[in-house]
Design a protein around this motif. Structure first.
Motif: not given
Length: 131
Positions: A23-25, A29-30, A33-35, A53-54
């Motif tokens: 759950e923490r992973a 990840r979410r 992905e929002s950054i 991811a650039g």
């Protein structure tokens, strides 16, 4: 007596720890992905936005039409998918079609899976969006 019969609560605790870590992973990840990162040139005339991811998401150039900036971002995305498809093909040639890293490569390069590509090819709305 086996290890499992000695302490049935041990397995439940370990399962709970595994679920919590998963759950923490997933949450991490979410969040990642929002950054988005924003970079501005020293002259302040160019601004780029990238994902975690650039990958280039947006481009703004002072005095340049938005259509030009959008065209550059689209060309970049197409080139990225093209190189991704080549990397995937090389990986499949080396390790086979079922190589577990293929899905990670698809995600990294923005290359849809063959199932998604087939669905998009049969959907006329997709062709309209690409025009």
């Amino acid at each position: 007596m086996s290890l499992f019969e000695d302490d049935p609560g041990l397995i439940r605790r370990q399962e709970g720890q595994v679920r919590e870590r998963a759950e923490r992973a997933h949450a991490m990840r979410r969040r990642i992905e929002s950054i988005h990162g924003v970079g501005v040139s020293p002259s302040r005339g160019v601004t780029v936005t990238v994902d975690s991811a650039g990958t280039l998401l947006a481009l703004a150039i002072d005095d340049a039409p938005a259509e030009l900036c959008d065209a550059i971002v689209a060309a970049y995305a197409a080139a990225r998918r093209d190189v991704g498809e080549q990397v995937i093909t090389a990986s499949q040639d080396a390790f086979g079609d079922s190589f577990p890293g293929i899905e990670r490569l698809r995600s990294l390069y923005g290359v849809p899976s063959p199932d998604v590509q087939l669905a998009e090819a049969s959907d006329p709305r997709v062709h309209q969006r690409r025009l």
